[in-house]
Design an enzyme around this catalytic site. Structure first.
Site, short mmCIF file in Angstrom:
data_model
loop_
_atom_site.label_atom_id
_atom_site.label_comp_id
_atom_site.label_asym_id
_atom_site.label_seq_id
_atom_site.Cartn_x
_atom_site.Cartn_y
_atom_site.Cartn_z
N ASP A 54 0.90 -1.14 0.04
CA ASP A 54 -0.22 0.07 -0.10
C ASP A 54 0.90 1.16 -0.07
O ASP A 54 1.75 1.58 0.87
CB ASP A 54 -0.86 -0.09 1.47
CG ASP A 54 -2.04 0.88 1.20
OD1 ASP A 54 -1.90 1.96 0.24
OD2 ASP A 54 -3.26 0.40 1.63
N CYS A 90 -5.69 4.41 -3.87
CA CYS A 90 -5.67 3.26 -3.54
C CYS A 90 -7.00 2.71 -4.20
O CYS A 90 -6.99 1.58 -4.76
CB CYS A 90 -5.88 3.15 -2.10
SG CYS A 90 -4.72 3.88 -0.76
N ASP A 342 -0.32 -0.46 -4.76
CA ASP A 342 -1.52 0.25 -5.61
C ASP A 342 -1.08 1.38 -6.31
O ASP A 342 -1.50 1.75 -7.46
CB ASP A 342 -2.64 0.38 -4.50
CG ASP A 342 -2.12 1.05 -3.22
OD1 ASP A 342 -1.09 1.40 -3.07
OD2 ASP A 342 -2.92 1.24 -2.41
#
Ligand SMILES: *[C@@H]1O[C@H](CO)[C@@H](O)[C@H](O)[C@H]1NC(C)=O
Ligand SMILES: *[C@@H]1O[C@H](CO)[C@@H](O)[C@H](O)[C@H]1NC(C)=O
Ligand SMILES: *[C@@H]1O[C@H](CO)[C@@H](O)[C@H](O)[C@H]1NC(C)=O
Ligand SMILES: *[C@@H]1O[C@H](CO)[C@@H](O)[C@H](O)[C@H]1NC(C)=O
Length: 601
Positions: A54, A90, A342
């Site tokens: 992430d 995201c 992401d």
């Protein structure tokens, strides 16, 4: 810098299933569902593990601090040095990953409703129509643990459950980014709090458990593993119902490492590149108005950076654990491992505070490594790939038919495929964003949490002879960077008094911009094949496949007279069609261009 693909000697080169496979059986004859058992051939079909971090950067060197990723993935696989996300945020990015469509074709454009989040994913109809479902239809078992989407919460996880998973164990809001107080939710069970344990350590245990379960099933499998690291730590009770506009409840903090990693890398600092906290402002729109960061702010940001590297150590251990477990099960060589994130991240470049959502390289050019059967080892390729390419890539690995509405192209996974791609693959990336941009660190004096009007369309065009970034903002600011001479994107070529006398690629700047405008015009609303072959829409005769070819003087009149400018009518928080100026409509537009084309040719 550009790195050539290091080719393996032919002797060690094996064709992977992905490049020569015919579906084992007509897929529509396969029974559907997780309980599916296919006897012989399926057992030899490769497995797929997809590790999705992430907010991990490539440009601040995070991979250099990940020893197991280096050893197991970079040394044993191919690194894609020009891999890009298409929306640096995201939720839109993850929906693009799992649907194979650019955000303008999903209309999941933000993290929370009404423009994004799990509820928007549901209302757009994707819960019946996305990758895990298609993989199950192809006879794969599917597993997932970690963050699926934003606004997937303890309140809405079961209304309905995310579909398509043989077994799942999701991280849920509002605990997704709370490293030491995560909540996971397994299959149909109620959510469970892991207060006091590190989120990535919990995730590792779950991922290994799912891997054992997958192996036991005897089917080929897909396992998605999506740790929170190195995202900022957030405690955000107000996020539960996806209310991002009320930020009073949101507490941002530095990423939190496991105790055993908390003293590492004491001397690490954000690389002091030319674009790091520069004396002069750079960029456009709100970015150009940012103040220079204070010394105290820079020191905090270096600390933030170190905490990211430390938190990533848990992901490094996770990768080591997965590889060892695959080895123990004897299936390492028949498993593709894909490692990516992401979106990227910036800290201090262009004076920006820790965050993403911009289109500078730090945010969009991200880590991506693949190892697996037939994938060249210890290789680096500079072919252009994007997050829209994964759905077709994974279906191809599974031997399933590709869908005709995919906006991307399968990524080649063999020496031969990669070599062909260096000659024939497209050279552009479309990047888009809607809504606000957020700061994720401590707010220093003179700084604000949110910046509005962060809606833009951008284009990267990259070949051996050029490397351009072109962008149009919703306030109609324009940017153009020549990354060959300006890798830090500090000199906007359209921000000069005398652009008419400037030359780029050997021709007047204006002529390059005319091509880029038309290209971006096609791409901002492209669908399916047009997204990877946009020049065909402008040159239906097929004579143009690259910017270089479009720059031929033969087409100067065509681009001067038929040029489509990208114009926004206003800034919106989401994809509101009538705010985004004229749209390219494939069929109709093609006919029009055709006629003009014959006229000009
Ligand atoms: C951690 O989350 C739980 C809910 O799952 C909550 O009850 C608890 O108060 C939280 N811990 C702290 C320290 O706030
Ligand atoms: C979102 O926040 C606003 C402002 O605080 C509030 O009026 C509204 O009711 C909230 N909506 C939800 C769904 O919580
Ligand atoms: C955002 O754009 C709108 C026009 O679309 C404008 O009215 C508004 O002032 C802008 N806001 C900021 C903070 O620049
Ligand atoms: C995208 O979704 C938003 C929010 O529901 C909606 O207002 C908008 O019209 C949609 N855009 C398109 C192009 O469908």
């Amino acid at each position: 810098m550009m790195v050539a693909l290091k080719l393996l000697p032919l002797a060690t080169f094996t064709l992977s299933l992905a490049d020569n496979i015919a579906p084992l059986e007509p897929v529509n004859q396969l029974p559907i569902g997780p309980q599916l058992q296919i006897s012989h051939p399926a057992a030899t079909r490769p497995n797929i593990i997809f590790v999705l971090t992430d907010d991990q950067d490539l440009h601040m060197q995070s991979l250099n601090y990940m020893h197991h990723v280096q050893r197991h993935l970079i040394d044993q696989g191919t690194s894609f040095s020009r891999h890009f996300c298409t929306t640096a945020l995201c939720c839109p990015s993850r929906v693009t990953l799992w649907t194979g469509k650019a955000a303008h074709n999903t209309n999941v454009t933000n993290v929370n409703p009404p423009y994004g989040g799990y509820p928007k994913f549901l209302s757009q109809g994707f819960n019946n129509n996305y990758l895990p479902i298609w993989l199950q239809e192809a006879g794969y078992n599917t597993y997932y643990t970690g963050k699926l989407f934003n606004a997937h919460s303890v309140n809405n996880y079961n209304s309905p459950h995310a579909a398509g998973w043989t077994s799942s164990d999701f991280l849920l809001d509002p605990f997704t980014y709370w490293y030491m107080n995560s909540t996971y939710q397994r299959n149909r069970d109620p959510p469970v709090s892991y207060e006091g344990r590190h989120s990535v350590e919990v995730l590792t245990e779950k991922a290994l458990g799912l891997l054992d379960e997958a192996v036991e099933s005897g089917n080929p499998f897909f396992l998605g593993v999506a740790p929170v690291a190195p995202h900022a730590n957030i405690w955000a009770p107000g996020f539960v119902d996806g209310n991002h506009t009320d930020i009073r409840d949101v507490i941002f903090g530095v990423p939190v490492p496991e105790e055993k990693h908390s003293k590492l890398f004491n001397d690490a600092k954000v690389p002091r590149t030319e674009n790091f906290n520069p004396n002069q402002p750079s960029g456009a729109s709100w970015i150009r108005k940012l103040p220079k960061q204070s010394q105290e702010n820079v020191e905090y940001n270096d600390h933030f950076y170190r905490q990211r590297l430390r938190a990533l150590q848990s992901v490094d251990d996770l990768v080591d654990g997965l590889v060892k477990r695959l080895e123990r099960h004897g299936i390492l060589e028949n498993t593709y491992i894909i490692y990516t994130t992401d979106n990227g991240y910036h800290i201090g470049q262009h004076r920006l505070q820790p965050a993403k959502q911009c289109s500078f390289e730090e945010d969009i050019n991200i880590p991506m490594i693949i190892r697996g059967p037939g994938v060249p080892k210890n290789a680096v390729t500079d072919i252009v790939t994007t997050h829209t390419d994964f759905a077709p890539t994974l279906l191809k690995i599974a031997g399933a038919p590709l869908r005709d509405d995919f906006d991307g192209l399968a990524i080649p996974l063999t020496s031969y495929g990669l070599e062909q791609a260096t000659k024939s693959r497209h050279e552009h990336v479309t990047v888009e964003h809607w809504g606000f941009a957020s700061n994720e660190g401590t707010l220093f004096e003179g700084w604000q949490r949110l910046y509005w009007n962060n809606t833009y369309k951008a284009l990267r065009v990259i070949s051996s002879s050029y490397d351009l970034h072109y962008q149009v903002w919703c306030n109609n600011d324009h940017e153009l960077y020549d990354l060959k001479t300006d890798p830090g994107q500090m000199r906007n070529l359209l921000d000069q008094e005398e652009t008419t006398s400037t030359k780029l690629l050997g021709v007047p700047l204006e002529r390059v911009v005319a091509r880029l405008d038309s290209l971006l015009f096609v791409l901002k609303s492209c669908k399916a094949g047009t997204c990877t072959r946009p020049w065909e829409a402008l040159h239906p005769a097929g004579s143009v496949e690259t910017l270089k070819e479009a720059l031929s003087p033969r087409f100067d009149v065509f681009y001067a007279e038929k040029r489509q400018n990208i114009v926004f009518d206003r800034c919106e928080m989401g994809f509101i069609l009538d705010a985004e100026g004229p749209q390219f409509v494939d069929k109709h537009e093609r006919a029009v261009v055709d006629i003009n084309w014959h006229h000009f040719e």
